[in-house]
Design an enzyme around this catalytic site. Sequence first.
Site, PDB file in Angstrom:
ATOM      1  N   ARG A 178      65.974  24.196  71.359  1.00 19.49           N
ATOM      2  CA  ARG A 178      66.305  24.958  70.281  1.00 19.49           C
ATOM      3  C   ARG A 178      67.088  26.078  70.830  1.00 19.49           C
ATOM      4  NH1 ARG A 178      64.978  20.749  68.681  1.00 19.49           N
ATOM      5  NH2 ARG A 178      63.765  20.458  66.576  1.00 19.49           N
ATOM      6  N   SER A 251      62.156  23.105  60.023  1.00 17.22           N
ATOM      7  CA  SER A 251      60.922  23.735  60.828  1.00 17.22           C
ATOM      8  C   SER A 251      61.083  25.369  61.029  1.00 17.22           C
ATOM      9  CB  SER A 251      60.967  23.298  62.304  1.00 17.22           C
ATOM     10  OG  SER A 251      60.833  21.925  62.356  1.00 17.22           O
ATOM     11  N   GLU A 343      61.814  29.561  65.047  1.00 16.86           N
ATOM     12  CA  GLU A 343      62.890  28.812  65.393  1.00 16.86           C
ATOM     13  C   GLU A 343      63.980  29.229  64.469  1.00 16.86           C
ATOM     14  OE1 GLU A 343      63.178  24.399  65.201  1.00 16.86           O
ATOM     15  OE2 GLU A 343      65.052  24.606  64.138  1.00 16.86           O
TER      16      GLU A 343
HETATM   17  N1  EPU Z   1      51.195  17.611  62.370  1.00 17.88           N
HETATM   18  C1  EPU Z   1      50.031  17.830  61.617  1.00 17.88           C
HETATM   19  N2  EPU Z   1      50.129  18.475  60.345  1.00 17.88           N
HETATM   20  C2  EPU Z   1      51.323  18.927  60.009  1.00 17.88           C
HETATM   21  C3  EPU Z   1      52.577  18.554  60.591  1.00 17.88           C
HETATM   22  C4  EPU Z   1      52.486  17.976  61.808  1.00 17.88           C
HETATM   23  O1  EPU Z   1      49.032  17.459  62.109  1.00 17.88           O
HETATM   24  O2  EPU Z   1      51.430  19.648  58.847  1.00 17.88           O
HETATM   25  C5  EPU Z   1      51.120  16.971  63.450  1.00 17.88           C
HETATM   26  C6  EPU Z   1      51.602  15.489  63.426  1.00 17.88           C
HETATM   27  O3  EPU Z   1      50.770  14.515  62.839  1.00 17.88           O
HETATM   28  C7  EPU Z   1      52.234  14.684  64.569  1.00 17.88           C
HETATM   29  C8  EPU Z   1      52.846  16.371  65.211  1.00 17.88           C
HETATM   30  O4  EPU Z   1      52.134  17.266  64.511  1.00 17.88           O
HETATM   31  O5  EPU Z   1      51.425  14.315  65.462  1.00 17.88           O
HETATM   32  C9  EPU Z   1      54.195  16.426  65.188  1.00 17.88           C
HETATM   33  O6  EPU Z   1      54.810  16.281  63.863  1.00 17.88           O
HETATM   34  P1  EPU Z   1      56.124  15.958  63.502  1.00 17.88           P
HETATM   35  O7  EPU Z   1      56.528  14.569  63.919  1.00 17.88           O
HETATM   36  O8  EPU Z   1      56.473  16.030  62.108  1.00 17.88           O
HETATM   37  O9  EPU Z   1      57.258  16.662  64.370  1.00 17.88           O
HETATM   38  P2  EPU Z   1      57.222  18.365  64.672  1.00 17.88           P
HETATM   39  O10 EPU Z   1      57.011  18.547  66.189  1.00 17.88           O
HETATM   40  O11 EPU Z   1      56.227  19.177  63.505  1.00 17.88           O
HETATM   41  C10 EPU Z   1      59.741  18.368  65.405  1.00 17.88           C
HETATM   42  C11 EPU Z   1      61.047  19.091  65.091  1.00 17.88           C
HETATM   43  C12 EPU Z   1      61.616  18.683  63.797  1.00 17.88           C
HETATM   44  C13 EPU Z   1      61.849  17.328  63.917  1.00 17.88           C
HETATM   45  C14 EPU Z   1      60.793  16.529  64.379  1.00 17.88           C
HETATM   46  C15 EPU Z   1      60.935  14.885  64.573  1.00 17.88           C
HETATM   47  C16 EPU Z   1      60.586  21.301  66.219  1.00 17.88           C
HETATM   48  C17 EPU Z   1      60.169  22.870  65.764  1.00 17.88           C
HETATM   49  N3  EPU Z   1      60.485  20.554  65.031  1.00 17.88           N
HETATM   50  O12 EPU Z   1      58.690  18.658  64.505  1.00 17.88           O
HETATM   51  O13 EPU Z   1      62.814  19.455  63.643  1.00 17.88           O
HETATM   52  O14 EPU Z   1      62.650  16.708  62.552  1.00 17.88           O
HETATM   53  O15 EPU Z   1      59.977  16.974  65.350  1.00 17.88           O
HETATM   54  O16 EPU Z   1      61.587  14.840  65.565  1.00 17.88           O
HETATM   55  O17 EPU Z   1      60.723  20.971  67.365  1.00 17.88           O
HETATM   56  C18 EPU Z   1      63.838  21.414  62.764  1.00 17.88           C
HETATM   57  O18 EPU Z   1      63.890  21.895  63.659  1.00 17.88           O
HETATM   58  O19 EPU Z   1      64.256  22.133  61.761  1.00 17.88           O
HETATM   59  C19 EPU Z   1      63.244  20.283  62.495  1.00 17.88           C
HETATM   60  C20 EPU Z   1      62.819  19.784  61.362  1.00 17.88           C
END
Ligand code: EPU
Length: 347
Positions: A178, A251, A343
């Site tokens: 990022r 995010s 972010e």
């Molecule tokens: N999780 C929870 N509770 C929540 C949210 C997530 O337990 O409320 C757990 C999920 O179960 C999962 C893990 O956290 O095991 C990861 O969650 P998710 O797949 O939703 O992805 P993320 O790491 O929360 C990142 C990016 C997103 C991107 C997604 C999919 C960052 C900061 N965020 O989110 O990017 O869409 O992966 O690749 O790296 C953005 O940057 O604006 C954004 C939306």
Amino acid sequence: MEIYDNYSLKGLNTFGIDVRARRVIFLRGSTLDEPFRFMYDVEELLKSDFRQAPYMVIGEGSNLVFTKDYEGTLIKIGEAVFHGDGSSRRGDNDVHYRYLTVGARMLTDEMVRISVGYKYYGMENLSAIPGNIGAAVVQNVGAYGVEMKDIVETVDAIDLMSGGQRSFTAEECAFGYRTSLFKQQAGRWLIWRVKLRLNKEFRPILTYKALADELQRRGIGEPTQQQVRDIVTELRWSKLPRPEEYGSAGSFFKNPVVDEVLATNLKKEYPDMPLYPGNKLSAGWLIDRAGWKGRTLGHAGVWPKQALVLYNAGGCTGQEVVDLAQAIKKDVKQKFGVTLEPEAIII
Ligand code: EPU
């Protein structure tokens, strides 16, 4: 160029925060189709006194939180179109890549749609990302296993300090999680054109667990590019607020990278905690576990389906978002010893 003073920013940030900028400058002309008009406006901008107050180049405002009126100048570039020459870079022997040149204001999701139409492969996992390509470069936006750094060939930018132009290779963009050179040197570069490098052959990237799981659930062994796009789009929208209902910046926090000892200890204590390579943790999981999911503070809230997303629950101010973020940060630090960093860009 078009200059507006005391301009409302409500429509220029996806959080929908109602503040004003002392000045907003719109550079006219499509950066590719009308380069003379665009460059004329850039010349005019460079000759003007915009540097005498704080200034910022903004995209679609999908990653910004304004906490108060902006006492300076916001610069926004004109409409974007794209050029696809479809040629491979190194002559007949290099049949791997297809290149698309795009104006920086092209919406990222629109670009994905076009790439799918052309059957140029490699950006379908970035479907439904808000914002434009220029901003996606600045942030090295990523989702579902693909980051901008994987598909950028070159980035053309104007140096707002010297007025010169420069073309950057992907390596020179210094992409990180990022972040990029353009984020580190905020205010210096105005990105106006991006050349994307896509694949001629389709090799779906299914490394992201949620995407692989969803394909398996649907019994799809070898997805098409369109299927990847559709599923990614559905997955994203199942977790994020609809922009026409609630403002947000996607995010809000980055997924934190911690030291080995802390990562190991946390994993021992919470075996179900996601732990990614390089000791990267899931901010969403931490915030969720700390009990913040679905909570509101003032008019700002934590999205009930994805704890990483803060949203405008109605008439919220930027300060309320920041207050909520700080309360979360403090609590996560206390409970897990992990420091969260935003972010989103807080102004
Ligand atoms: N999780 C929870 N509770 C929540 C949210 C997530 O337990 O409320 C757990 C999920 O179960 C999962 C893990 O956290 O095991 C990861 O969650 P998710 O797949 O939703 O992805 P993320 O790491 O929360 C990142 C990016 C997103 C991107 C997604 C999919 C960052 C900061 N965020 O989110 O990017 O869409 O992966 O690749 O790296 C953005 O940057 O604006 C954004 C939306």
